[in-house]
Design an enzyme around this catalytic site. Structure first.
Site, PDB file in Angstrom:
ATOM      1  N   GLN A   1       2.823   7.919  -5.684  1.00 32.13           N
ATOM      2  CA  GLN A   1       3.895   7.154  -5.063  1.00 32.13           C
ATOM      3  C   GLN A   1       4.089   5.817  -5.775  1.00 32.13           C
ATOM      4  O   GLN A   1       4.294   4.779  -5.155  1.00 32.13           O
ATOM      5  CB  GLN A   1       3.594   6.916  -3.581  1.00 32.13           C
TER       6      GLN A   1
ATOM      7  N   ARG B   1       0.841  -1.198   0.000  1.00 33.60           N
ATOM      8  CA  ARG B   1       0.000   0.000   0.000  1.00 33.60           C
ATOM      9  C   ARG B   1       0.871   1.241   0.000  1.00 33.60           C
ATOM     10  O   ARG B   1       1.913   1.287   0.644  1.00 33.60           O
ATOM     11  CB  ARG B   1      -0.890   0.030   1.246  1.00 33.60           C
ATOM     12  N   VAL B   2       0.447   2.236  -0.757  1.00 34.34           N
ATOM     13  CA  VAL B   2       1.004   3.575  -0.679  1.00 34.34           C
ATOM     14  C   VAL B   2      -0.149   4.528  -0.428  1.00 34.34           C
ATOM     15  O   VAL B   2      -1.299   4.211  -0.717  1.00 34.34           O
ATOM     16  CB  VAL B   2       1.790   3.982  -1.950  1.00 34.34           C
ATOM     17  N   SER B   3       0.171   5.694   0.106  1.00 36.63           N
ATOM     18  CA  SER B   3      -0.880   6.627   0.508  1.00 36.63           C
ATOM     19  C   SER B   3      -1.462   7.439  -0.631  1.00 36.63           C
ATOM     20  O   SER B   3      -2.619   7.819  -0.596  1.00 36.63           O
ATOM     21  CB  SER B   3      -0.348   7.581   1.578  1.00 36.63           C
ATOM     22  N   THR B   4      -0.654   7.735  -1.644  1.00 36.83           N
ATOM     23  CA  THR B   4      -1.141   8.587  -2.725  1.00 36.83           C
ATOM     24  C   THR B   4      -0.834   7.967  -4.078  1.00 36.83           C
ATOM     25  O   THR B   4       0.067   7.142  -4.221  1.00 36.83           O
ATOM     26  CB  THR B   4      -0.501   9.996  -2.676  1.00 36.83           C
TER      27      THR B   4
END
Length: 188
Positions: free
Chosen positions: A13, A7-10
């Site tokens: 990324q 998972r990445v936040s944005t």
């Protein structure tokens, strides 16, 4: 079976997500669940991953912060996994891998989860203090209102008869932002 979750936040990324996927595949994960979403938002792929894993599987993540948003969240995820007979392996845990198959591994994960939450909360306190100081000095303007920058497009689409739901979808803003822009009459 080794099942990976990345998972990445944005959305911007991509390199971080690709690096996680590469590491998880190199570890031997045969099924990957990936998403680009903040940890505080609805994590549909994590939910799908937790539903997918079966007795004897191991859920593999790169780092603890990619999996859980708080100690309570981490403990709930571990409880779900343990209830299904699934272990958790964290590949980068202070330079070494950790696995919840052992009691020592569970202890370490729980302790570090608490420390990670503590660090996040301290960072938020420092951020709020910095913002308050900047405001007192008149230097803080806040986040730029992204939806308002799209006001001309909102008005153009509305003028051609496109409904608010469709405008929101096309411009990737909330429906309430569309209504707010239309009611303000901004054509900026």
């Amino acid at each position: 079976m080794l099942v990976g979750y990345a998972r990445v936040s944005t959305a911007d990324q991509c390199a971080g997500l690709e690096a996680q996927e590469r590491e998880l595949r190199a570890t031997g994960c045969t099924r990957l669940f990936t998403e680009r979403v903040s940890s505080v938002a609805e994590r549909n792929e994590l939910a799908a991953c937790l539903d997918f894993v079966r007795d004897g599987d191991t859920l593999v993540v790169m780092r603890l912060d990619r999996l859980a948003r708080s100690t309570a969240d981490l403990l709930a995820i571990i409880e779900t996994l343990e209830g299904k007979g699934v272990a958790l392996r964290i590949l980068d845990f202070g330079g070494q891998a950790v696995d919840t198959k052992s009691p020592a591994g569970r202890l370490v994960v729980t302790m570090f989860g608490a420390v990670a939450q503590f660090e996040r909360e301290l960072a938020m306190v420092r951020q709020r203090e910095g913002i308050a100081k900047a405001k007192s000095l008149g230097k803080y303007r806040g986040r730029a209102p992204t939806a308002r920058r799209l006001a001309p497009q909102v008005h153009d689409l509305h003028a051609t008869g496109v409904r608010a739901c469709e405008i929101a979808s096309r411009l990737q803003i909330s429906r309430s932002s569309v209504y707010r822009i239309l009611s303000d009459g901004q054509a900026a």
